[in-house]
Write a protein that holds these residues in place. Structure first.
Motif, PDB file in Angstrom:
ATOM      1  N   MET A 125      -1.919   5.751   1.387  1.00 47.25           N
ATOM      2  CA  MET A 125      -1.756   6.729   0.312  1.00 47.25           C
ATOM      3  C   MET A 125      -0.345   6.672  -0.254  1.00 47.25           C
ATOM      4  SD  MET A 125      -4.144   8.581  -0.898  1.00 47.25           S
ATOM      5  CE  MET A 125      -3.530  10.181  -1.479  1.00 47.25           C
ATOM      6  N   SER A 126       0.632   6.473   0.630  1.00 52.20           N
ATOM      7  CA  SER A 126       1.996   6.571   0.143  1.00 52.20           C
ATOM      8  C   SER A 126       2.517   5.226  -0.350  1.00 52.20           C
ATOM      9  CB  SER A 126       2.900   7.107   1.253  1.00 52.20           C
ATOM     10  OG  SER A 126       2.881   6.175   2.319  1.00 52.20           O
ATOM     11  N   GLU A 127       1.632   4.251  -0.444  1.00 50.77           N
ATOM     12  CA  GLU A 127       2.095   2.958  -0.931  1.00 50.77           C
ATOM     13  C   GLU A 127       1.284   2.551  -2.144  1.00 50.77           C
ATOM     14  OE1 GLU A 127       1.385   0.529   2.424  1.00 50.77           O
ATOM     15  OE2 GLU A 127       3.310   0.982   3.344  1.00 50.77           O
ATOM     16  N   THR A 128       1.930   1.926  -3.095  1.00 49.29           N
ATOM     17  CA  THR A 128       1.179   1.411  -4.241  1.00 49.29           C
ATOM     18  C   THR A 128       1.666  -0.002  -4.513  1.00 49.29           C
ATOM     19  OG1 THR A 128       2.766   2.036  -5.908  1.00 49.29           O
ATOM     20  CG2 THR A 128       1.140   3.679  -5.316  1.00 49.29           C
ATOM     21  N   LYS A 129       0.826  -0.729  -5.189  1.00 48.92           N
ATOM     22  CA  LYS A 129       1.226  -2.082  -5.592  1.00 48.92           C
ATOM     23  C   LYS A 129       2.127  -1.964  -6.810  1.00 48.92           C
ATOM     24  CE  LYS A 129      -1.767  -5.692  -4.039  1.00 48.92           C
ATOM     25  NZ  LYS A 129      -3.146  -5.542  -3.671  1.00 48.92           N
ATOM     26  N   GLU A 130       3.324  -2.459  -6.729  1.00 49.17           N
ATOM     27  CA  GLU A 130       4.236  -2.355  -7.857  1.00 49.17           C
ATOM     28  C   GLU A 130       3.931  -3.449  -8.872  1.00 49.17           C
ATOM     29  OE1 GLU A 130       6.149  -0.094  -8.652  1.00 49.17           O
ATOM     30  OE2 GLU A 130       8.117  -0.712  -9.336  1.00 49.17           O
ATOM     31  N   ARG A 131       3.949  -4.717  -8.402  1.00 48.22           N
ATOM     32  CA  ARG A 131       3.630  -5.839  -9.302  1.00 48.22           C
ATOM     33  C   ARG A 131       2.514  -6.633  -8.642  1.00 48.22           C
ATOM     34  NH1 ARG A 131       9.602  -7.880  -9.653  1.00 48.22           N
ATOM     35  NH2 ARG A 131       9.682  -6.482  -7.891  1.00 48.22           N
ATOM     36  N   PRO A 132       1.311  -6.468  -9.152  1.00 49.76           N
ATOM     37  CA  PRO A 132       0.147  -7.061  -8.477  1.00 49.76           C
ATOM     38  C   PRO A 132       0.294  -8.569  -8.310  1.00 49.76           C
ATOM     39  CG  PRO A 132      -0.522  -5.639 -10.299  1.00 49.76           C
ATOM     40  CD  PRO A 132       0.949  -5.762 -10.367  1.00 49.76           C
ATOM     41  N   GLY A 133       0.871  -9.241  -9.310  1.00 48.27           N
ATOM     42  CA  GLY A 133       0.965 -10.691  -9.256  1.00 48.27           C
ATOM     43  C   GLY A 133       1.850 -11.163  -8.130  1.00 48.27           C
ATOM     44  N   MET A 134       2.909 -10.435  -7.885  1.00 45.43           N
ATOM     45  CA  MET A 134       3.870 -10.841  -6.887  1.00 45.43           C
ATOM     46  C   MET A 134       3.426 -10.410  -5.478  1.00 45.43           C
ATOM     47  SD  MET A 134       6.403 -11.956  -8.942  1.00 45.43           S
ATOM     48  CE  MET A 134       7.989 -11.782  -8.154  1.00 45.43           C
ATOM     49  N   GLU A 158       3.975  -7.650  -4.212  1.00 47.31           N
ATOM     50  CA  GLU A 158       5.025  -6.862  -3.565  1.00 47.31           C
ATOM     51  C   GLU A 158       4.630  -5.382  -3.573  1.00 47.31           C
ATOM     52  OE1 GLU A 158       9.577  -6.082  -4.602  1.00 47.31           O
ATOM     53  OE2 GLU A 158       8.968  -8.184  -4.732  1.00 47.31           O
ATOM     54  N   ILE A 159       4.846  -4.714  -2.486  1.00 52.37           N
ATOM     55  CA  ILE A 159       4.444  -3.312  -2.391  1.00 52.37           C
ATOM     56  C   ILE A 159       5.676  -2.451  -2.219  1.00 52.37           C
ATOM     57  CG2 ILE A 159       3.327  -1.651  -0.881  1.00 52.37           C
ATOM     58  CD1 ILE A 159       1.227  -3.907  -0.408  1.00 52.37           C
ATOM     59  N   LYS A 160       5.751  -1.398  -3.096  1.00 53.99           N
ATOM     60  CA  LYS A 160       6.900  -0.520  -3.005  1.00 53.99           C
ATOM     61  C   LYS A 160       6.461   0.819  -2.441  1.00 53.99           C
ATOM     62  CE  LYS A 160      10.768   1.088  -5.728  1.00 53.99           C
ATOM     63  NZ  LYS A 160      11.112   1.584  -7.050  1.00 53.99           N
ATOM     64  N   GLU A 161       7.191   1.264  -1.475  1.00 51.64           N
ATOM     65  CA  GLU A 161       6.825   2.530  -0.860  1.00 51.64           C
ATOM     66  C   GLU A 161       7.334   3.690  -1.698  1.00 51.64           C
ATOM     67  OE1 GLU A 161       7.412   4.790   3.340  1.00 51.64           O
ATOM     68  OE2 GLU A 161       7.962   2.662   3.246  1.00 51.64           O
ATOM     69  N   ARG A 162       6.506   4.729  -1.772  1.00 54.09           N
ATOM     70  CA  ARG A 162       6.954   5.917  -2.492  1.00 54.09           C
ATOM     71  C   ARG A 162       6.859   7.123  -1.575  1.00 54.09           C
ATOM     72  NH1 ARG A 162       4.209   6.789  -8.120  1.00 54.09           N
ATOM     73  NH2 ARG A 162       2.293   6.598  -6.892  1.00 54.09           N
ATOM     74  N   THR A 163       7.861   7.984  -1.617  1.00 50.28           N
ATOM     75  CA  THR A 163       7.779   9.205  -0.819  1.00 50.28           C
ATOM     76  C   THR A 163       6.837  10.180  -1.509  1.00 50.28           C
ATOM     77  OG1 THR A 163       9.585  10.252  -1.988  1.00 50.28           O
ATOM     78  CG2 THR A 163      10.165   8.938  -0.079  1.00 50.28           C
TER      79      THR A 163
END
Lengths: 296, 330
Positions: free
Chosen positions: A1-10, A12-17
């Protein structure tokens, strides 16, 4: 829930509080953001405007009973007070009281509800019967009786309204705590030897933060409506001080002859309560998206 | 169910006693009810003041005074008023009827409006009608009740004067009934009372209906998305019947709770509405008794208000059983 895909192609997953998620959701709610800006402006005008405006609320100008004009945008009353200066002062007092009401009611109500919900049994029973005492009586009647005893200053009125409002806050928080109490992470904290105080302050209250903040926001609107009603009846803020409710009380006798004295304070009460309610609505959606069905 | 009702009422008696004790302790220690007598010019003879103090039990300490009050209440006596010519018992019962008819009618109007608007908003979600209803809901929620009442009163006066004839009248804007009626038959009196109720009822119900319609909308939306509604549709039931028989019945339960919980608030709103429209109801009585430090009158007011709120909440609880057969009170 607290993670989203920032750039799907790369990949890379950025964590969000959680705070970031809530902020993003809130900022998407246009009406709520607009209301937040509007409320900020109202507070700014109430305090900054009063400092800049050429008349103070105590000034008596030679023009009395004047309709709105360039010299007096909100007109003047029968004594010669400048309407704008009076409304600005009334806004300051009413906003100040409403914010303190929200603070007191949330603080007291959270402690009350959390203790009742966490300890349960006799403590719960006793504390909730105490809340019943407050809830079965019309708040305005009890507040008026209390204000007649110990009222007068702006903070005593906030204290009276805030403590009465805390009873219903305690019920909300108790409900949230009751459902949290049975969950595994509380049991885990207990197994690790955490004290009751620590569990309440570090585990229960932070998890109840969503409903708490939404409730506190709505309480500002409740506070301003309660204070102005109390002042209108003559038990709230008293002369020589000013509140928006008191201004309407003074204007009541001459709504036909000096309508500007009646309409301006009322419109500002509505504006403040309306923006607060919209902010609360946006916050509710941001904290608990389950309640909004398919935003277009 | 009757046993349940009786048990609930018995449980609420201690709540009333404790809250009456707290209020009494606060008010009794707040100031001297005889102050008005002491500052008269020429001065009131000390014998008179002593007699008044005895009549009001002021010669006893406050906790003993509370005990005297409580024993009187059990016998149906609300105690002496500060105003020696006034009998609290006679006064409060007649005023309670005046106020209750306003509160109950306003509540009924607000409930009907809230259900109509809430359900329509939910069924036609995101339509123009939904947005309009939402807008007015938020607006009335933010409107101070006293401001709206004064506004309606002024509108009423304006409408009365609009035809240029000061004698003709469409709306009554002052009092709960005419002081003088030319032909006081029962029918005319009833019409007169009803005419006086129009504007206060509108102002009280508009404020109340605002939050209830939002609530009804939310609970109806929740019900409409549930599986059993889909099933009812799938079985081929007419949409109207699905809405009224299946949807609405369940969606009414939360509103029942909320409206009963809000009852104390409506009673408080009536205090304000009555003040503005100059009614001789419980509102005026409350304000007068606070101003004159009339402890026994204030206690009688709060006791009655508390009892009414408890009864209304009990009725709401019993209504659940009717609305939702799963809830049974033993």
């Amino acid at each position: 829930m607290s993670e989203t895909k920032e750039r799907p192609g790369m990949g890379e997953i950025k964590e969000r509080t959680q705070f970031q998620i809530v902020r993003t959701r809130f900022l998407r709610h246009r009406l709520a953001v607009g209301s937040l800006i509007a409320f900020g402006l109202i507070v700014l005008i109430a305090y900054g405007g009063a400092a800049l405006w050429k008349y103070s609320h105590t000034d008596i100008t030679p023009d009395n009973s004047q309709p709105p004009s360039l010299a007096h945008p909100f007109g003047t009353d029968s004594i010669g007070h400048d309407g704008l200066a009076q409304v600005l002062r009334g806004m300051q007092q009413s906003i100040k009281i409403a914010l303190l009401v929200a603070l007191i009611a949330t603080g007291v109500g959270t402690a009350w509800g959390a203790v009742a919900g966490y300890f349960g049994r006799h403590v719960d029973n006793l504390l909730m019967r105490l809340a019943d005492l407050v809830i079965i009586l019309p708040a305005i009647a009890v507040a008026a009786a209390m204000a007649a005893v110990g009222g007068g200053s702006w903070w005593s009125i906030a204290l009276i309204i805030g403590s009465l409002a805390s009873a219903s806050v305690s019920r909300v928080i108790r409900g949230v705590v009751l459902s949290l109490r049975e969950q595994d992470f509380i049991e885990a904290a207990k197994a690790l030897g955490a004290s009751d105080l620590r569990i309440i302050t570090r585990h229960l209250v932070p998890n109840a933060l969503g409903p708490l903040i939404v409730n506190a926001t709505i309480l500002v609107a409740v506070g301003i409506l309660a204070e102005t009603a109390l002042s209108f009846l003559g038990f709230g803020v008293r002369t020589p001080d000013i509140s928006l409710g008191l201004l309407i009380n003074q204007a009541e006798g001459a709504v036909n002859t000096r309508p500007w004295l009646f309409y301006f304070p009322g419109v500002f009460i509505i504006l403040i309560a309306l923006t607060i309610n919209f902010i609360g609505d946006g916050l509710r959606d941001a904290f608990d998206p389950r309640q909004t069905r398919m935003r277009r | 169910m009757i046993a349940y009702a009786i048990r609930r009422l018995l449980v609420s008696i201690p709540v009333l006693i404790v809250s009456s004790f707290l209020v009494f302790a606060m008010i009794a220690n707040s100031g001297d009810p005889l102050e008005a007598l002491r500052v008269t010019n020429p001065p009131t003879p000390p014998e008179t003041i002593a007699l008044e103090a005895k009549r009001l039990y002021l010669d006893l300490p406050w906790y003993e005074r509370y005990w005297v009050w409580l024993t009187n209440i059990v016998q149906g006596d609300f105690g002496p008023s500060v105003n020696a010519r006034e009998d609290i018992n006679a006064e409060i019962w007649s005023r309670m009827w005046v106020t209750l008819r306003l509160v109950l009618l306003a509540m009924l109007v607000a409930l009907i409006l809230a259900i109509l608007v809430g359900v329509t908003s939910a069924v036609k979600q995101y339509s123009k009608l939904d947005y309009t209803a939402t807008f007015f809901g938020f607006l009335f929620l933010a409107t101070p009740s006293f401001w709206l009442a004064i506004l309606l009163k002024e509108l009423g006066i304006f409408a009365n004067q609009a035809d240029g004839d000061p004698e003709s009248r469409i709306f009554f804007t002052y009092g709960e009934r005419s002081v003088f009626l030319e032909d006081p038959t029962a029918w005319n009196q009833a019409v007169d009372v009803a005419g006086h109720m129009i504007l206060p009822t509108i102002s009280l119900s508009l404020i109340t209906f605002a939050s209830w319609s939002r609530f009804q909308r939310a609970s109806m939306l929740e019900v409409l998305s549930s599986d059993y509604i889909r099933l009812a549709r799938a079985k081929g039931l007419r949409w109207r019947k699905v809405l009224t028989r299946h949807g609405l019945r369940t969606a009414l339960i939360p509103l029942t709770t909320i409206s009963a919980l809000d009852f104390a608030g409506i009673l408080g709103g009536a205090v304000i509405t009555e003040t503005i429209f100059g009614w001789h109801g419980m509102g005026q009585y409350l304000i007068d008794s606070i101003r004159t430090r009339d402890v026994y009158a204030l206690m009688a007011w709060l006791l009655l208000a508390g009892a009414i709120v408890i009864i209304v909440n009990l009725i709401a609880d019993l209504l659940y059983g009717v609305l939702d057969p799963r809830i049974r009170h033993e």
